[in-house]
Design a protein around this motif. Structure first.
Motif, PDB file in Angstrom:
ATOM      1  N   GLU A  85      -4.312   6.753  -2.542  1.00  0.00           N
ATOM      2  CA  GLU A  85      -3.681   5.516  -2.083  1.00  0.00           C
ATOM      3  C   GLU A  85      -3.866   4.433  -3.147  1.00  0.00           C
ATOM      4  O   GLU A  85      -4.947   4.291  -3.717  1.00  0.00           O
ATOM      5  CB  GLU A  85      -4.302   5.070  -0.763  1.00  0.00           C
ATOM      6  CG  GLU A  85      -3.754   3.770  -0.209  1.00  0.00           C
ATOM      7  CD  GLU A  85      -4.478   3.331   1.051  1.00  0.00           C
ATOM      8  OE1 GLU A  85      -4.053   3.733   2.146  1.00  0.00           O
ATOM      9  OE2 GLU A  85      -5.486   2.610   0.914  1.00  0.00           O
ATOM     10  N   SER A 123       2.823   2.926   3.102  1.00  0.00           N
ATOM     11  CA  SER A 123       2.069   2.840   4.352  1.00  0.00           C
ATOM     12  C   SER A 123       1.979   1.418   4.895  1.00  0.00           C
ATOM     13  O   SER A 123       1.782   1.225   6.091  1.00  0.00           O
ATOM     14  CB  SER A 123       0.658   3.409   4.161  1.00  0.00           C
ATOM     15  OG  SER A 123      -0.045   2.710   3.153  1.00  0.00           O
ATOM     16  N   THR A 144       0.853  -1.188   0.000  1.00  0.00           N
ATOM     17  CA  THR A 144       0.000   0.000   0.000  1.00  0.00           C
ATOM     18  C   THR A 144       0.889   1.237   0.000  1.00  0.00           C
ATOM     19  O   THR A 144       1.711   1.415   0.901  1.00  0.00           O
ATOM     20  CB  THR A 144      -0.925   0.025   1.229  1.00  0.00           C
ATOM     21  OG1 THR A 144      -1.684  -1.184   1.268  1.00  0.00           O
ATOM     22  CG2 THR A 144      -1.878   1.205   1.165  1.00  0.00           C
ATOM     23  N   VAL A 202       1.159   5.650  -1.007  1.00  0.00           N
ATOM     24  CA  VAL A 202       0.380   6.886  -1.081  1.00  0.00           C
ATOM     25  C   VAL A 202       1.145   7.923  -1.897  1.00  0.00           C
ATOM     26  O   VAL A 202       2.344   8.125  -1.689  1.00  0.00           O
ATOM     27  CB  VAL A 202       0.088   7.447   0.324  1.00  0.00           C
ATOM     28  CG1 VAL A 202      -0.694   8.758   0.225  1.00  0.00           C
ATOM     29  CG2 VAL A 202      -0.678   6.431   1.164  1.00  0.00           C
TER      30      VAL A 202
END
Length: 238
Positions: free
Chosen positions: A116, A143, A49, A51
């Motif tokens: 994201e 993240s 993940t 961003v």
């Protein structure tokens, strides 16, 4: 003498285990036990993940930079053999940020845009290269990196089978030690099992990731631990 001691003391000795089992107990002699099964494997996939975040004087510029970063990453995905179904991107988040100078006077407002993107990667040897590509595209934050196994369901079954075997072994050992014979199972605790939080005072379906560290631009091989805990109540024949 032995039978008299067995009948009176065994329920008292094991009464506190009722809290573990979380189920009603039979009236006759019984034993409450808990077993744990664990299976450890190397992962074969990862969910990353990241961003993209940008701060600008006007919202249009902040949005443009973030959208450009997301588009560049999506264009690079096929090169890592990432299927479209393995990519999810959030909607744009846009907020106004107000800062102050040393005299506590407000500065001209700025605008922060962010999106994201979550991607599943089935080739762990390319994990580092993918993250480098994302950063080059304009992403600013990593993240979360979560490791997975494609055989998760089968591994959980193996862990559960080991937990059940340990439960029966413990129960038989206790029954024999007190001069009895293990009877049929009265109840099994498998209520409200969840992956992250478990139930009661135990943790069921827990997954731990150990050993993951970024070293020299690559991830060390982590270990996935699938752990199951089972509680059961057995009757005892004297």
């Amino acid at each position: 003498m032995r039978k008299r001691f067995f009948a009176a003391a065994l329920p008292l000795t094991l009464a506190s285990a009722a809290a573990i089992a979380g189920t009603p107990l039979p009236d006759g002699p019984h034993v409450v036990v808990q077993g744990e099964g664990k299976v450890s494997v190397a992962p074969d996939a990862a969910v990353v993940t990241m961003v993209a975040r940008h701060r600008a004087g006007n919202p249009g510029e902040a949005k443009r930079v973030v959208d450009s970063a997301v588009s560049a990453l999506l264009e690079a995905a096929p090169g890592f053999e990432i299927a479209p179904d393995d990519i999810t991107a959030s909607d744009l988040a846009l907020r106004e940020a107000i800062d102050y100078d040393d005299s506590d006077r407000p500065l001209p407002p700025a605008h922060v845009a962010s999106r994201e993107v979550k991607v599943r990667i089935d080739d762990l040897d390319r994990l580092g290269a993918y993250m480098d590509a994302a950063l080059s595209a304009g992403f600013t934050d990593v993240s979360d990196v979560s490791f997975k196994s494609s055989n998760e369901a089968a591994l959980r079954e193996q862990a559960r089978a080991r937990a059940v075997a340990e439960v029966r072994e413990k129960a038989e050992g206790l029954a024999i030690a007190f001069g009895g014979t293990l009877g049929p199972v009265y109840s099994i605790n498998s209520v409200n099992s969840t992956q992250a939080h478990g139930y009661g005072n135990t943790t069921l379906d827990r997954v731990q990731v150990t050993g993951s560290r970024l070293e020299g631009g690559r991830y060390l091989q982590p270990t996935l631990d699938f752990t199951e805990r089972v509680s059961a109540v057995f009757g005892i024949s004297r």
